[in-house]
Structures are given as structure tokens and as C-alpha cells.
Design an enzyme around this catalytic site. Structure first.
Site, PDB file in Angstrom:
ATOM      1  N   LYS A 123      -3.547  -5.977 -19.346  1.00  0.00           N
ATOM      2  CA  LYS A 123      -3.280  -6.527 -18.059  1.00  0.00           C
ATOM      3  C   LYS A 123      -4.487  -7.417 -17.794  1.00  0.00           C
ATOM      4  O   LYS A 123      -4.262  -8.647 -17.174  1.00  0.00           O
ATOM      5  CB  LYS A 123      -3.115  -5.446 -17.088  1.00  0.00           C
ATOM      6  CG  LYS A 123      -2.653  -6.058 -15.922  1.00  0.00           C
ATOM      7  CD  LYS A 123      -1.342  -6.486 -15.824  1.00  0.00           C
ATOM      8  CE  LYS A 123      -0.783  -7.264 -14.515  1.00  0.00           C
ATOM      9  NZ  LYS A 123       0.279  -8.686 -14.639  1.00  0.00           N
ATOM     10  N   CYS A 163       0.906  -1.025  -0.107  1.00  0.00           N
ATOM     11  CA  CYS A 163       0.085   0.026  -0.081  1.00  0.00           C
ATOM     12  C   CYS A 163       0.910   1.250  -0.048  1.00  0.00           C
ATOM     13  O   CYS A 163       2.077   1.174   0.014  1.00  0.00           O
ATOM     14  CB  CYS A 163      -0.837   0.069   1.025  1.00  0.00           C
ATOM     15  SG  CYS A 163      -1.788  -1.506   1.556  1.00  0.00           S
ATOM     16  N   ASN A 202       1.492  -0.416   6.383  1.00  0.00           N
ATOM     17  CA  ASN A 202       1.680  -1.226   4.995  1.00  0.00           C
ATOM     18  C   ASN A 202       2.263  -2.411   5.557  1.00  0.00           C
ATOM     19  O   ASN A 202       3.210  -2.340   6.678  1.00  0.00           O
ATOM     20  CB  ASN A 202       2.722  -0.459   4.221  1.00  0.00           C
ATOM     21  CG  ASN A 202       2.315   0.564   3.396  1.00  0.00           C
ATOM     22  OD1 ASN A 202       1.158   1.071   3.508  1.00  0.00           O
ATOM     23  ND2 ASN A 202       3.217   1.219   2.557  1.00  0.00           N
ATOM     24  N   GLY A 203       2.130  -3.482   4.985  1.00  0.00           N
ATOM     25  CA  GLY A 203       2.587  -4.895   5.399  1.00  0.00           C
ATOM     26  C   GLY A 203       1.556  -5.986   5.762  1.00  0.00           C
ATOM     27  O   GLY A 203       0.382  -5.707   5.511  1.00  0.00           O
ATOM     28  N   GLU A 215       5.796 -12.964 -25.345  1.00  0.00           N
ATOM     29  CA  GLU A 215       4.636 -11.724 -25.109  1.00  0.00           C
ATOM     30  C   GLU A 215       5.386 -10.449 -25.106  1.00  0.00           C
ATOM     31  O   GLU A 215       5.037  -9.455 -25.538  1.00  0.00           O
ATOM     32  CB  GLU A 215       3.902 -11.969 -24.053  1.00  0.00           C
ATOM     33  CG  GLU A 215       4.484 -11.963 -22.330  1.00  0.00           C
ATOM     34  CD  GLU A 215       3.490 -12.229 -21.443  1.00  0.00           C
ATOM     35  OE1 GLU A 215       2.377 -11.886 -21.496  1.00  0.00           O
ATOM     36  OE2 GLU A 215       3.984 -12.541 -20.471  1.00  0.00           O
ATOM     37  N   HIS A 273       9.493 -35.980 -32.127  1.00  0.00           N
ATOM     38  CA  HIS A 273       8.302 -36.647 -32.728  1.00  0.00           C
ATOM     39  C   HIS A 273       7.889 -35.453 -33.579  1.00  0.00           C
ATOM     40  O   HIS A 273       6.625 -35.465 -34.409  1.00  0.00           O
ATOM     41  CB  HIS A 273       7.200 -36.989 -31.965  1.00  0.00           C
ATOM     42  CG  HIS A 273       7.593 -38.207 -30.974  1.00  0.00           C
ATOM     43  ND1 HIS A 273       7.405 -39.202 -31.569  1.00  0.00           N
ATOM     44  CD2 HIS A 273       7.858 -38.012 -29.871  1.00  0.00           C
ATOM     45  CE1 HIS A 273       7.898 -40.303 -30.738  1.00  0.00           C
ATOM     46  NE2 HIS A 273       8.274 -39.693 -29.645  1.00  0.00           N
ATOM     47  N   GLU A 316       6.008 -21.538 -19.022  1.00  0.00           N
ATOM     48  CA  GLU A 316       5.647 -20.116 -18.788  1.00  0.00           C
ATOM     49  C   GLU A 316       7.004 -19.390 -19.228  1.00  0.00           C
ATOM     50  O   GLU A 316       6.604 -18.164 -19.551  1.00  0.00           O
ATOM     51  CB  GLU A 316       5.748 -20.035 -17.147  1.00  0.00           C
ATOM     52  CG  GLU A 316       6.010 -18.808 -16.411  1.00  0.00           C
ATOM     53  CD  GLU A 316       4.570 -17.772 -17.044  1.00  0.00           C
ATOM     54  OE1 GLU A 316       3.918 -18.174 -17.703  1.00  0.00           O
ATOM     55  OE2 GLU A 316       4.880 -16.626 -16.794  1.00  0.00           O
ATOM     56  N   ARG A 338       0.858   1.971  -5.769  1.00  0.00           N
ATOM     57  CA  ARG A 338       1.017   0.621  -4.967  1.00  0.00           C
ATOM     58  C   ARG A 338      -0.202   0.000  -4.382  1.00  0.00           C
ATOM     59  O   ARG A 338      -0.044  -0.822  -3.438  1.00  0.00           O
ATOM     60  CB  ARG A 338       1.626   1.731  -3.644  1.00  0.00           C
ATOM     61  CG  ARG A 338       2.938   1.904  -3.975  1.00  0.00           C
ATOM     62  CD  ARG A 338       3.995   1.224  -3.076  1.00  0.00           C
ATOM     63  NE  ARG A 338       5.237   0.853  -3.630  1.00  0.00           N
ATOM     64  CZ  ARG A 338       6.120  -0.066  -3.403  1.00  0.00           C
ATOM     65  NH1 ARG A 338       5.617  -1.095  -2.788  1.00  0.00           N
ATOM     66  NH2 ARG A 338       7.272  -0.139  -4.040  1.00  0.00           N
ATOM     67  N   LYS A 370       6.568 -16.006 -21.703  1.00  0.00           N
ATOM     68  CA  LYS A 370       7.257 -14.730 -21.131  1.00  0.00           C
ATOM     69  C   LYS A 370       8.144 -14.143 -22.519  1.00  0.00           C
ATOM     70  O   LYS A 370       7.934 -13.026 -22.824  1.00  0.00           O
ATOM     71  CB  LYS A 370       8.338 -14.949 -20.186  1.00  0.00           C
ATOM     72  CG  LYS A 370       7.807 -14.917 -18.765  1.00  0.00           C
ATOM     73  CD  LYS A 370       7.177 -13.998 -18.128  1.00  0.00           C
ATOM     74  CE  LYS A 370       5.773 -13.739 -18.532  1.00  0.00           C
ATOM     75  NZ  LYS A 370       4.584 -14.348 -17.776  1.00  0.00           N
ATOM     76  N   TRP A 415      -4.150  -1.476  -0.800  1.00  0.00           N
ATOM     77  CA  TRP A 415      -4.280  -2.637  -1.717  1.00  0.00           C
ATOM     78  C   TRP A 415      -4.485  -3.891  -0.634  1.00  0.00           C
ATOM     79  O   TRP A 415      -3.544  -4.433   0.138  1.00  0.00           O
ATOM     80  CB  TRP A 415      -3.056  -2.794  -2.288  1.00  0.00           C
ATOM     81  CG  TRP A 415      -2.830  -3.978  -3.264  1.00  0.00           C
ATOM     82  CD1 TRP A 415      -2.401  -5.314  -2.951  1.00  0.00           C
ATOM     83  CD2 TRP A 415      -3.488  -4.426  -4.660  1.00  0.00           C
ATOM     84  NE1 TRP A 415      -2.449  -6.152  -3.901  1.00  0.00           N
ATOM     85  CE2 TRP A 415      -3.059  -5.928  -4.967  1.00  0.00           C
ATOM     86  CE3 TRP A 415      -3.977  -3.599  -5.433  1.00  0.00           C
ATOM     87  CZ2 TRP A 415      -3.628  -6.214  -6.073  1.00  0.00           C
ATOM     88  CZ3 TRP A 415      -4.231  -4.231  -6.727  1.00  0.00           C
ATOM     89  CH2 TRP A 415      -4.203  -5.366  -6.945  1.00  0.00           C
TER      90      TRP A 415
HETATM   91  O1  M6R Z   1      -5.578 -12.163 -14.096  1.00  0.00           O
HETATM   92  P1  M6R Z   1      -5.301 -13.537 -14.583  1.00  0.00           P
HETATM   93  O2  M6R Z   1      -4.380 -14.143 -13.936  1.00  0.00           O
HETATM   94  O3  M6R Z   1      -6.684 -14.254 -14.790  1.00  0.00           O
HETATM   95  O4  M6R Z   1      -4.921 -13.277 -16.160  1.00  0.00           O
HETATM   96  C1  M6R Z   1      -4.883 -14.418 -17.036  1.00  0.00           C
HETATM   97  C2  M6R Z   1      -4.031 -14.176 -18.229  1.00  0.00           C
HETATM   98  O5  M6R Z   1      -4.290 -13.086 -18.777  1.00  0.00           O
HETATM   99  C3  M6R Z   1      -2.360 -13.743 -17.750  1.00  0.00           C
HETATM  100  O6  M6R Z   1      -2.095 -14.806 -16.748  1.00  0.00           O
HETATM  101  C4  M6R Z   1      -1.601 -13.484 -18.953  1.00  0.00           C
HETATM  102  O7  M6R Z   1      -1.194 -14.682 -19.423  1.00  0.00           O
HETATM  103  C5  M6R Z   1      -0.183 -12.998 -18.171  1.00  0.00           C
HETATM  104  N1  M6R Z   1      -0.397 -11.505 -17.867  1.00  0.00           N
HETATM  105  C6  M6R Z   1       0.938 -13.278 -19.163  1.00  0.00           C
HETATM  106  O8  M6R Z   1       1.908 -12.783 -18.692  1.00  0.00           O
END
Ligand code: M6R
Length: 604
Positions: free
Chosen positions: A599, A2, A99-100, A484, A500, A477, A27, A481, A73
């Protein structure tokens, strides 16, 4: 995660507090409030953004020249007017922002209620104001010094007392606080951006330090109230750099926040002897009698669910399925009242995930959510929630959301083992508590090397991520990364699957990121890598320290601190995040806001 601001001087507090809070809105932004001291303490607070607080304050006369403010938050208790900070004690003589996370707040609250204290919120913070009230005998600094002896957890705390009208007392432990030094006025903030427009001379408080601020003086003390001679630090960052705490991008900052984020996830959930204390997150009734576990999620959260599936399959004698939420929605739903549906979502607002959750719920499934956002739709619709406590994640690419989801999944797996099979392994939970420091050491040891290696990726059109078992889940994952944020095509493959088909694409210098952390699959994986080597692929190999000699297959070998195989994914993902980051930077990509992506995906 926060934001805190504070002021003691001769000016009216509201302009500074509001402006400071706006600077800290990144924050936390689900509720906000201030307290001004003007003969009496007056708290003004509201659910919503700083703009909502500003509207509220516009309807009031604020004339105090000592005050504290907070943007929240949520971690304990949903976003609401009552849960917003500041929090009073019983008498209204003390007001606190924090905060914390106070790990032992539940025990303290029970104790304080038994002593007659009356609580008005669901927050962990409110125990602090009542504790200070308990110890207060006219000296605020001394009362806070006694109160913090009872607290376990992380905190940055700022306190006002009505009958001590000229001072603001603060303390920090594992959560930042800085004091800005002015002429006839002094400023407080949890983060430097809030005070940069007013002063560049600051005291940066260290853990265990307390300070008493008046308009003309700032005295710093240790926890035993012994005065400390503090050096003034001159801030040279510009405001944008300050928001990112000196990092070039939010993503890099969030990568580096992971030790703290995972520590916060674990806070209060494992005791010193390695026993789980999560039945307040997940009631026993939710898991007793389940016959199946299903995961649903999207994107990075789906990759976390792949980890959860491998883990639970290994540890439990139950069928475990995982499904992309967008697919689950359009299949025949195979859930019933004995299904434990684990829904993972950083934002808690992803449309596909919520759609899938509602279908399973309609079939009677018991829903356990893992999310970062208290008060999100997912948190409200689930039967039980385990919050990741990662703090706001601003970069579109998830980093700390993922590692904290894995930490939650490990806790859930241990809890299910305990509740369903009557088995517990405290040593594995102790190993989990070491992960935050190990993440920090991966970053310290390997960031430079990865930045160099990223140059190789810059010219590549494809990169392959190979792993087996849990390493395959992590590879998924890693490739996301890279794709994207750098727009380089990445593909994850189970090591044994390469021959394969995809092996046809492996040619001299094609980058292959190989994960070799699973003991039982190590030899098989090394054989798969020899197939790559024979075609001239360039292998960056990630393995745990002391797990073997990989010099005949790895062109670059990165050794990570040794841990349990089950926990290795919390470490292997770090180099992959860093690599993706530097590859994207080298290609001049907008790392925090990759093209075409948002996001939070709130449409189907
Ligand atoms: O908010 P969510 O975790 O449900 O979002 C799902 C995906 O859109 C999210 O994980 C997305 O793949 C990542 N931001 C990618 O880094």
C-alpha cells in the site's frame, strides 16, 4: 473516518471500549482516547495506535461504568495528544467524541472564543463541546439539540456530562451510529463490528436522529426532540463481513464509499452559491506571482496529476509540467521560487515523491501537497496542504484516493483561475458538487452490467484503454487498475496513437475500453474507434448521456450522467474500477492484496 464506541452499564468500561476500538482501528489509527465517568469525567488519550492507548490505560485505575472512546483519522489538526478525542468543554463538565467534518468550525470557533471559551486543540470537534457547554442548562439532550442547529457538516457525536452521570447522549448526521441493546447495559458504536461480540440487536440511527442511552433504556428522538419508535435490527453478518460493511472486499467497499469521500473532500470548500472557500488550505501568497506549475507523484497519484495538467493547461495561461517522482529525482531540476510544485500522494510517505519534493524545495519551489494523511511527512514538509479527506484506504488499489485527488485538483484549478486571472465560474463549482450523487448513480445503474462484461475480460491476455485529452489521462488509471488486481495486461493509448503501432495487436474480440467524453475530440475519437471496429475489437464505450449516438462503434455502451467535460474523469473512472474489480474476482485474485504490491512504498 474515525471510530466511536460507547458504553452505559454496570461493568467497567475499559475492556469494552478498548476491544471495540481495536475492531474499528481500520477506520482510523493516528490517535485514540476514552473518557470514563466515575463521579468525575476522566479523559485518557494519546497519539498513536490503540496499543499505545492500552499501555496508557494499564498505568491507570479505570473504574467508571459509563464511557466513550474514539480512534482518530485526523482531518483538522495533526495527530497529537491534544488533538485526540474526547474533547472537553472549558469546565470539564462535557466530553465529546465525533466522527465527520464540521464545515463551519472556523466561524464557530471565532465566535466562541469571542464569548470567552478557551480551546485546547486544533480540531473542528472541539467547537462541539464548547457549543454544548454554551447551551447546557442541566438537560444534555436539549443542549445537544440546540448545538447541532449551529453545526454544518457531517457528524456522529457521543457526549457525556459529569453532572448527568447515568446517561450517554448521541446524534448522527451523514455519519453512521448504531446502538447495541443489552440486558442492563447498552453499547454504542459508529460501526457494527465493534459490538458484534456483545449483542446482535441494534438500533441503526438515521440522519437527524438523537438518542439518550442509560443502562436500562434507549430513547430515540428526532432533531426537534420528538420521540421516535425505532425498530430493532438483527445483525446477521459475521465479524469479517461487518468490517467490510457487508462488501466482499475492502476495494469494493471503498469503490462504494466514493460518493461520501468526494462529498467530504468538497465539504466546507464551496459555498451554496458556488464560491470557493479554500484560502485557509492555500494561502494567496503561495500562488501569487507563480510563473510555472509542476506536478510530481507516482502511480495512481501520477495519473491524477495528468488530469491536473490537462485542466490547468486549459484554464491557466501558464506552463504546466508533470513528472513521475522517480524520474524527477534524477533529472536536472527546473524549479525556482516562482514555481508552484503540486505534490500528490495518498499516503504522504512515498519515498520517490518525498525525494523529488526535497529537490524542488531546495531550488526554492513553493510546495502545495494533496494528501489523504494528516501529519504525514509530505503534509509536514509542504508549504500548504489540501487534504483529500477520503478516510483510510485499506485496499492496495487506490480508488477513493484517486477520485478525491481529482476533486482537489478541480478546486485548485478554480482557485488559481480566481487568484491569477481574476475569473471564477460558480456554475462549474456547482456542477462539481453534483458529482457525489452522480458517482452513486453510476454505481447503481451499471455495476451489474460491468460484472457481466468482466467475464469477457477474464479470458483476455490484453485489454486496451483508449481516450483523448482528459479521457487519455483517465484511461491511464483504468489500465493500472486492471493490471494491478486482475493481472491482465492493460495498456492505455491516446486514440490517435493506435495506428502508429499498437493497432497490430487489435484482433477479433480483443477488449477495448473507449472513453468518449470530450466534446471537441469526440469525432476524432469515433474515427479511431472505427479502426478498432474494422479489426473486430470488442468495444466497451463510456460516454456522457445525451452526447451523441455511438451505436455504430460501441459493442456495449455505458452512458454516464451528463456533466462538464472537465468533470467527466470523476465519473469515467468508476466503471473502470468496477470492471477491474469483477475481472479480478472472476480470476480468483486477492483483490485487496495483489501480489508483489504494497500500500505504501516507502523505499526507493
Ligand atoms: O501513497 P501514494 O499516493 O504516494 O502512492 C503512490 C502509488 O504507489 C499508488 O498511487 C499506487 O499506484 C496505487 N495504490 C495503485 O492503485
Amino acid at each position: 473516518m474515525c471510530g466511536i464506541v460507547g458504553y452505559v452499564g454496570l461493568q467497567e468500561v475499559a475492556p469494552f471500549l478498548l476491544q471495540g476500538l481495536k475492531k474499528l482501528e481500520y477506520r482510523g489509527y493516528d490517535s485514540a482516547g476514552i473518557c470514563e465517568l466515575n463521579g468525575k469525567l476522566h479523559v485518557h488519550k494519546t497519539q498513536g495506535r490503540i496499543a499505545d492507548l492500552e499501555c496508557l490505560l494499564n498505568q491507570k485505575v479505570i473504574s467508571g461504568s459509563v464511557g466513550i472512546g474514539h480512534t482518530r483519522w485526523a482531518t483538522h489538526g495533526a495527530p497529537s495528544d491534544d488533538n485526540a478525542h474526547p474533547h472537553y468543554d472549558c469546565t470539564g463538565n462535557i466530553a465529546v467524541v465525533h466522527n465527520g467534518i464540521i464545515e463551519n468550525y472556523q466561524d464557530l470557533k471565532t465566535l466562541l472564543i469571542a464569548e470567552g471559551h478557551v480551546f485546547r486543540s486544533e480540531t473542528d470537534t472541539e467547537v462541539i463541546s464548547h457549543l454544548i457547554e454554551k447551551y447546557y442548562q442541566g438537560n444534555l439532550l436539549e443542549a445537544i439539540g440546540l448545538a447541532i442547529k449551529d453545526l454544518r457538516g457531517s457528524y456522529a457525536i457521543a457526549v457525556l456530562a459529569q453532572d448527568s452521570p447515568d446517561e450517554l447522549v448521541v446524534v448522527r448526521q451523514d455519519s453512521p451510529l448504531v446502538i447495541g441493546l443489552g440486558m442492563g447495559e447498552n453499547y454504542l458504536a459508529s460501526d457494527i463490528p465493534a459490538i458484534l461480540d456483545y449483542t446482535r440487536n441494534v438500533y441503526i440511527l438515521e440522519d437527524g436522529e438523537m438518542a439518550r442511552m442509560t443502562r436500562d433504556t434507549v430513547e430515540v428522538f428526532n432533531k426537534e426532540l420528538v420521540p421516535i419508535d425505532k425498530a430493532v435490527f438483527q445483525v446477521e453478518w459475521d465479524p469479517i463481513q461487518a468490517e467490510k460493511e457487508g462488501f466482499a472486499d475492502f476495494m469494493l467497499k471503498e469503490i462504494h464509499e466514493q460518493p461520501k469521500a468526494v462529498r467530504d473532500t468538497l465539504a466546507g470548500r464551496i459555498d451554496q452559491d458556488g464560491n470557493l472557500t479554500i484560502s485557509h488550505d492555500i494561502p494567496v501568497s503561495l500562488v501569487k506571482g507563480i510563473t510555472k506549475v509542476q506536478f510530481i507523484a507516482c502511480g495512481t497519484a501520477y495519473h491524477a496529476s495528468l488530469y491536473g495538467k490537462c485542466l490547468l493547461e486549459d484554464l491557466l495561461e501558464l506552463p504546466v509540467e508533470t513528472e513521475l517522482a522517480s524520474e524527477y529525482r534524477y533529472k536536472r531540476v527546473k524549479a525556482d521560487a516562482n514555481t508552484l510544485l503540486i505534490v500528490i500522494s495518498q499516503s504522504g510517505e512515498t519515498a520517490d515523491t518525498l525525494g523529488a519534493l526535497r529537490l524542488a524545495k531546495a531550488k526554492g519551489a513553493r510546495v502545495l501537497a494533496i494528501t489523504n494523511v494528516v501529519g504525514s511527512t509530505l503534509a509536514r514538509e509542504a508549504d500548504a496542504v489540501m487534504f483529500t479527506h477520503a478516510g483510510p484506504e485499506i485496499a492496495v488499489a487506490s480508488t477513493k484516493a484517486y477520485t478525491t485527488q481529482l476533486a482537489c485538483l478541480y478546486l485548485i484549478a478554480a482557485y488559481l483561475q480566481e487568484q491569477l486571472l481574476g475569473r471564477v465560474d460558480p456554475s462549474s463549482l456547482i456542477a462539481l458538487t453534483k458529482i457525489p450523487d452522480q458517482i452513486a448513480s453510476v454505481l447503481a445503474m451499471h455495476e451489474e452490467r460491468l460484472r457481466d462484461y468482466a467475464q469477457k475480460l477474464v479470458k483476455a491476455t490484453d485489454a486496451f484503454f483508449l481516450g483523448r485529452g482528459l479521457d487519455y489521462a483517465s484511461a491511464m488509471e483504468g489500465q493500472l487498475k486492471l493490471k494491478e488486481i486482475s493481472y491482465i495486461h492493460g495498456e492505455a493509448l491516446a486514440g490517435g496513437e493506435l495506428k502508429h503501432g499498437t493497432l497490430a495487436l487489435v484482433m477479433p474480440d480483443v477488449p477495448v475500453i473507449a472513453l468518449v467524453t470530450q466534446s471537441l475530440l469526440k469525432e476524432k475519437m469515433v474515427s479511431n474507434l472505427k479502426e478498432v471496429k474494422a479489426r473486430g475489437g470488442d468495444i466497451l464505450l463510456l460516454a456522457l448521456a445525451d452526447s451523441g449516438d455511438f451505436s455504430d462503434v460501441g459493442d456495449e455502451i455505458l452512458l454516464l450522467p451528463s456533466t462538464l467535460d472537465f468533470l467527466a474523469p470523476l465519473l469515467t473512472v468508476i466503471p473502470m474500477q468496477v470492471l477491474a474489480y469483477y475481472a479480478a474476482k472472476a480470476r480468483n485474485c486477492d483483490v485487496d492484496k495483489p501480489r508483489n504490491l504494497a500500500k505504501s512504498v516507502t523505499v526507493e
